[in-house]
Write an enzyme that holds these catalytic residues in place. Structure first.
Site, mmCIF file in Angstrom:
data_model
loop_
_atom_site.group_PDB
_atom_site.id
_atom_site.type_symbol
_atom_site.label_atom_id
_atom_site.label_comp_id
_atom_site.label_asym_id
_atom_site.label_seq_id
_atom_site.Cartn_x
_atom_site.Cartn_y
_atom_site.Cartn_z
ATOM 1 N N ARG A 64 45.241 29.809 47.758
ATOM 2 C CA ARG A 64 44.535 30.432 46.634
ATOM 3 C C ARG A 64 45.385 30.467 45.362
ATOM 4 O O ARG A 64 44.852 30.409 44.257
ATOM 5 C CB ARG A 64 44.122 31.857 47.038
ATOM 6 C CG ARG A 64 43.533 32.634 45.896
ATOM 7 C CD ARG A 64 42.887 33.894 46.389
ATOM 8 N NE ARG A 64 42.763 34.860 45.316
ATOM 9 C CZ ARG A 64 42.400 36.114 45.494
ATOM 10 N NH1 ARG A 64 42.122 36.559 46.698
ATOM 11 N NH2 ARG A 64 42.298 36.939 44.478
ATOM 12 N N ARG A 82 37.273 49.643 40.159
ATOM 13 C CA ARG A 82 38.731 49.824 40.161
ATOM 14 C C ARG A 82 39.194 50.861 39.133
ATOM 15 O O ARG A 82 40.305 50.761 38.580
ATOM 16 C CB ARG A 82 39.472 48.504 39.902
ATOM 17 C CG ARG A 82 39.006 47.347 40.753
ATOM 18 C CD ARG A 82 39.138 47.596 42.211
ATOM 19 N NE ARG A 82 38.672 46.473 43.008
ATOM 20 C CZ ARG A 82 38.567 46.517 44.341
ATOM 21 N NH1 ARG A 82 38.836 47.616 45.006
ATOM 22 N NH2 ARG A 82 38.159 45.465 45.010
ATOM 23 N N ASP A 87 46.310 37.935 42.140
ATOM 24 C CA ASP A 87 45.401 38.981 41.665
ATOM 25 C C ASP A 87 46.123 40.300 41.436
ATOM 26 O O ASP A 87 46.015 41.214 42.264
ATOM 27 C CB ASP A 87 44.275 39.176 42.701
ATOM 28 C CG ASP A 87 43.190 40.125 42.213
ATOM 29 O OD1 ASP A 87 43.155 40.405 41.003
ATOM 30 O OD2 ASP A 87 42.383 40.580 43.043
ATOM 31 N N GLU A 135 44.952 48.992 40.514
ATOM 32 C CA GLU A 135 44.225 48.618 41.733
ATOM 33 C C GLU A 135 45.166 48.399 42.917
ATOM 34 O O GLU A 135 44.857 48.780 44.040
ATOM 35 C CB GLU A 135 43.409 47.341 41.463
ATOM 36 C CG GLU A 135 42.715 46.806 42.692
ATOM 37 C CD GLU A 135 41.937 45.510 42.436
ATOM 38 O OE1 GLU A 135 41.824 45.079 41.274
ATOM 39 O OE2 GLU A 135 41.438 44.941 43.422
ATOM 40 N N LYS A 155 32.965 36.025 33.494
ATOM 41 C CA LYS A 155 33.430 35.728 34.860
ATOM 42 C C LYS A 155 32.360 34.845 35.479
ATOM 43 O O LYS A 155 31.237 35.295 35.706
ATOM 44 C CB LYS A 155 33.591 37.021 35.646
ATOM 45 C CG LYS A 155 33.926 36.830 37.124
ATOM 46 C CD LYS A 155 34.252 38.160 37.802
ATOM 47 C CE LYS A 155 34.552 37.975 39.285
ATOM 48 N NZ LYS A 155 34.950 39.238 39.951
ATOM 49 N N TRP A 215 41.304 36.813 51.793
ATOM 50 C CA TRP A 215 41.180 38.250 51.545
ATOM 51 C C TRP A 215 41.945 39.041 52.611
ATOM 52 O O TRP A 215 41.869 40.257 52.667
ATOM 53 C CB TRP A 215 39.687 38.670 51.525
ATOM 54 C CG TRP A 215 38.958 38.186 50.300
ATOM 55 C CD1 TRP A 215 39.504 37.585 49.210
ATOM 56 C CD2 TRP A 215 37.547 38.255 50.030
ATOM 57 N NE1 TRP A 215 38.538 37.266 48.278
ATOM 58 C CE2 TRP A 215 37.312 37.673 48.759
ATOM 59 C CE3 TRP A 215 36.449 38.742 50.734
ATOM 60 C CZ2 TRP A 215 36.054 37.563 48.174
ATOM 61 C CZ3 TRP A 215 35.176 38.643 50.147
ATOM 62 C CH2 TRP A 215 34.989 38.059 48.894
ATOM 63 N N GLU A 261 33.952 34.952 42.894
ATOM 64 C CA GLU A 261 33.567 36.095 43.731
ATOM 65 C C GLU A 261 32.062 36.362 43.671
ATOM 66 O O GLU A 261 31.615 37.491 43.480
ATOM 67 C CB GLU A 261 34.361 37.340 43.330
ATOM 68 C CG GLU A 261 35.863 37.139 43.516
ATOM 69 C CD GLU A 261 36.697 38.378 43.269
ATOM 70 O OE1 GLU A 261 36.282 39.228 42.468
ATOM 71 O OE2 GLU A 261 37.777 38.473 43.877
HETATM 72 C C1 GCV Z 1 36.014 42.855 38.591
HETATM 73 C C2 GCV Z 1 39.742 41.542 42.050
HETATM 74 C C3 GCV Z 1 39.177 42.929 42.121
HETATM 75 C C4 GCV Z 1 37.715 42.962 41.707
HETATM 76 C C5 GCV Z 1 37.608 42.343 40.310
HETATM 77 C C6 GCV Z 1 38.165 40.929 40.363
HETATM 78 C C7 GCV Z 1 38.147 40.263 39.012
HETATM 79 O O1 GCV Z 1 39.198 40.743 43.055
HETATM 80 O O2 GCV Z 1 39.349 43.431 43.418
HETATM 81 O O3 GCV Z 1 37.284 44.284 41.723
HETATM 82 O O4 GCV Z 1 36.271 42.320 39.872
HETATM 83 O O5 GCV Z 1 39.497 40.981 40.796
HETATM 84 O O6 GCV Z 1 39.152 40.364 38.322
HETATM 85 O O7 GCV Z 1 37.156 39.668 38.651
#
Ligand code: GCV
Length: 698
Positions: A340, A176, A369, A397, A291, A547, A295
């Site tokens: 979500r 991003r 997000d 982003e 994290k 998504w 994801e």
């Molecule tokens: C770093 C969103 C973004 C991802 C990012 C994620 C996060 O989903 O699209 O690129 O990953 O957030 O903050 O962990």
């Protein structure tokens, strides 16, 4: 980059800077401005207002102060006769004699005092870093033409951790990131690192997480740890600590253990050893940003352990070294019928009070997000026994990458000023974050950086303002957007009074305008899948429902919007005083479609129907970009031609994109609303199938 190399580069930098200061002014021509100096531009600095400055202290940080002042064209010495004296009580006789020890101590290790005493200005602190911050503050006063004859300033940063998060990958790419490649992965450019550190120190940023939260275990190998140690050496004199994002499964990938279970003794020992190894190389290492179970990233839940188990295990390894863990709350599962927006709260809130004292929960400003507009995340105000630090996204982003001009201080102000009602009216997010509401001492804020290898750092000169704004708000979350915009404009672009007023106005208007042409009235996540640049409200082909834009807007023949009240997902009940959102009469219209599914003919406060109102919002976003282009054209001659032209080009792209957003969204929603566009909204430039056919290019 080795340590020796780092020191050598620092020396070269010093020589180069001296050469620049001494000789370039005599070269007789003004260099075109490529934006690389950010807001640290001193050519208009009225240095005669200052005379000479005595810098009374010896350390790498005092050298940084000297270099900065030299770079600003100021005469630097050490004599008590100087008109400005910078130092500590123990390094400056004058400051010692003032007897400020107790007051300076109260300002804390990063605080500073600036006072005009008769005809001397004194900049003092108890630490070298405090004096560096004081010096940058003083330079800002000069750059923004503030009076300096009666200074009475005491400052302490309101937040302890003021960090940039860099989503940098091993190969030098940035997730991003839109301003080129990483500033450190795959490069050995200390000059650039020094400038990065200067810029950050000038706005009080005191930490950088140097790798992506989607982490690779390789970052924890000796090879990379040595590289980060060299970077830490460059950053140290500027008061900036290095932090890392570890991959939770590293004990398996690097340690060859069969598990990464946080309660397994061998895993616990592996992390302890790894952390000890890091501190041997980087004695002031800050800690980890994690994290986990998000994801596709591994985490404690992979082993049927809790988030608290995972965070506390890492925290225990870091605690003996005073390191911290920032545990991300960006966690969401996908169960059938699930919302979500409520996931992070459900996953993390039950652990309030169960985290170790050196753990902070890092929470995105909104529950989804980084959307153009979201209500504040309900975890702010729901974790009285856990320090909660916001994660803001400086990189755009979901806001037009490095092509759209949007001043994010307005978005962040709205977030910080949001009332959580946790302890009645006035319990703002800012008060949760700065520790006032719950009397917390460990406080912080993080911003996902918009920096990269581009000459102008951020890919678009105007977006440097968002890096600047993040730092200023991290230092003082109560600062007004207008003050920040004015400072930045004067320091970076021009001192022409008319131009400053105009640019500041545009900056302050920009956020609402972008929301209008992207996601007005509480709409969210209408983005083309994957890259998130242009609109694709019809998108429904991602493997996870959440998504897909159709999951969020839920447009149908009846109406549009996500019902988060009791008749829907009821995640509104995660807020204190939920009726301010769940009651249609009370819900602010900017969040209407975030919380409600309402009919197309719903009567808005303006008296118009929802459909007409939505269409006019889209149009007004386009109108703003057009008028901004015209206004910008009138500023040629006031801004240097290079940056003026570059910004004009970007504004042209923004206009193309705003039109595309308006048309694609309205044409698609019209298939449900089945109503004509109201008067004042231009007919679309293309057909819906044309907009669906290919993504908007950036
Ligand atoms: C770093 C969103 C973004 C991802 C990012 C994620 C996060 O989903 O699209 O690129 O990953 O957030 O903050 O962990």
């Amino acid at each position: 980059m080795s340590r020796k190399k780092a020191q050598k580069a620092q020396k070269i930098y010093l020589y180069a800077l001296n050469f620049f200061v001494l000789f370039v002014p005599f070269c007789g021509h003004v260099k075109a401005d490529d934006g690389s100096r950010l807001w640290l531009r001193y050519d208009q600095l009225p240095s005669r207002r200052v005379g000479s400055i005595a810098v009374q202290g010896q350390s790498a940080t005092f050298d940084v102060i000297r270099r900065e002042l030299l770079g600003a064209g100021i005469v630097v010495g050490n004599s008590d006769d100087a008109s400005v004296v910078i130092g500590l009580p123990q390094t400056s006789t004058l400051i010692h004699k003032l007897g400020w020890e107790a007051e300076l101590k109260n300002l804390g290790p990063e605080g500073f005092r600036i006072r005009t005493i008769r005809n001397v200005i004194v900049i003092a602190s108890t630490t070298d870093i405090g004096t560096l911050y004081g010096t940058f503050h003083f330079l800002r006063l000069l750059q923004t033409e503030q009076p300096i004859d009666r200074l009475q300033i005491d400052q302490t940063p309101r937040l302890k951790l003021r960090l940039l998060n860099h989503w940098d990958n091993l190969d030098g790419s940035i997730e991003r990131g839109y301003a080129g490649k990483s500033l450190w992965m795959g490069v050995d450019d200390n000059r650039r690192l020094l400038d990065y550190a200067r810029a950050n120190a000038s706005i009080g940023i005191n930490g950088s997480v140097v790798n992506n939260v989607n982490a690779n275990s390789e970052f924890l190998t000796a090879k990379y740890l040595k590289k980060f140690a060299a970077i830490a050496d460059v950053f140290r004199p500027f008061g900036i600590r290095v932090y890392l994002s570890p991959r939770f499964s590293a004990p398996i990938e690097l340690g060859k253990l069969p598990t990464a279970d946080p309660l397994d003794p061998a895993v616990i020992e592996w992390w302890k050893q790894k952390v000890d190894e890091i501190y041997k190389l980087i004695p002031d290492f800050g800690g980890f940003l994690v994290k986990a179970n998000s994801e596709g990233q591994p985490g404690p839940r992979t082993y049927n352990r809790t988030h608290a188990d995972g965070a506390n295990m890492l925290a225990a390894a870091l605690a003996p070294h005073q390191g911290i863990v920032m545990w991300r709350a960006f966690v969401y599962d996908m169960k059938p019928g699930y919302d979500r927006a409520g996931a992070a709260y459900e996953n993390l809130q039950p652990f309030d009070g169960k985290f170790a004292p050196n753990v902070l929960l890092q929470v995105k400003n909104g529950p989804i997000d980084f959307q153009p507009r979201e209500p504040f995340h309900p975890l702010f105000g729901a974790m009285p026994r856990t320090p909660v630090m916001p994660e803001l996204q400086i990189t755009q982003e979901y806001l037009g990458f490095d092509n759209h001009f949007v001043f994010l201080a307005s978005m962040w102000r709205e977030f910080l000023d949001s009332d959580t009602y946790a302890h009645g009216r006035g319990s703002t997010v800012a008060k949760v974050v700065d520790g006032e509401l719950y009397r917390q001492r460990l406080t912080g804020i993080a911003g996902v950086a918009n920096t990269g290898s581009d000459t102008n750092w951020t890919g678009y000169d105007l977006l440097q303002a968002n890096w600047y704004a993040f730092g200023r708000l991290a230092w003082d979350p109560q600062l007004s957007s207008e003050q920040i915009a004015t400072e930045w404009t004067k320091m970076t672009l021009t001192h022409d009074a008319r131009a400053v007023t105009t640019i500041v106005r545009l900056m302050l208007e920009s956020y609402e305008a972008v929301v209008n042409y992207m996601t007005p009235l509480g709409l969210h996540h209408l983005f083309w899948g994957g890259h998130h640049y242009g609109p694709a409200p019809w998108w429904d082909m991602e493997k996870r429902d959440d998504w897909n834009p159709v999951y969020y807007h839920k447009a149908d023949a009846f109406g549009i919007g996500f019902d988060r009240t009791k008749t829907g997902s009821d995640t509104v009940s995660q807020y204190h005083l939920p009726q301010r959102f769940s009651d249609l009469q009370q819900c602010p219209e900017k969040f209407l479609l975030w919380f409600h599914h309402v009919p197309w003919n719903y009567k808005m406060k303006s008296g118009r129907t929802l459909w007409d109102e939505m269409a006019l919002h889209y149009q007004s976003g386009v109108d703003w970009v057009r008028s901004t282009r015209a206004t910008w054209a009138t500023l040629s001659g006031v801004i240097d031609p290079e940056r003026h032209a570059a910004i004009s080009k970007k504004l042209a792209i923004q206009e193309r994109d705003a039109v595309w957003w308006r048309d694609a969204c309205l044409l698609y929603f019209q298939t449900f609303a089945k109503q004509p566009l109201p008067r004042g909204v231009e007919p679309p430039a293309k057909t819906l199938s044309e907009y669906k056919e290919r993504a908007l290019e950036w």
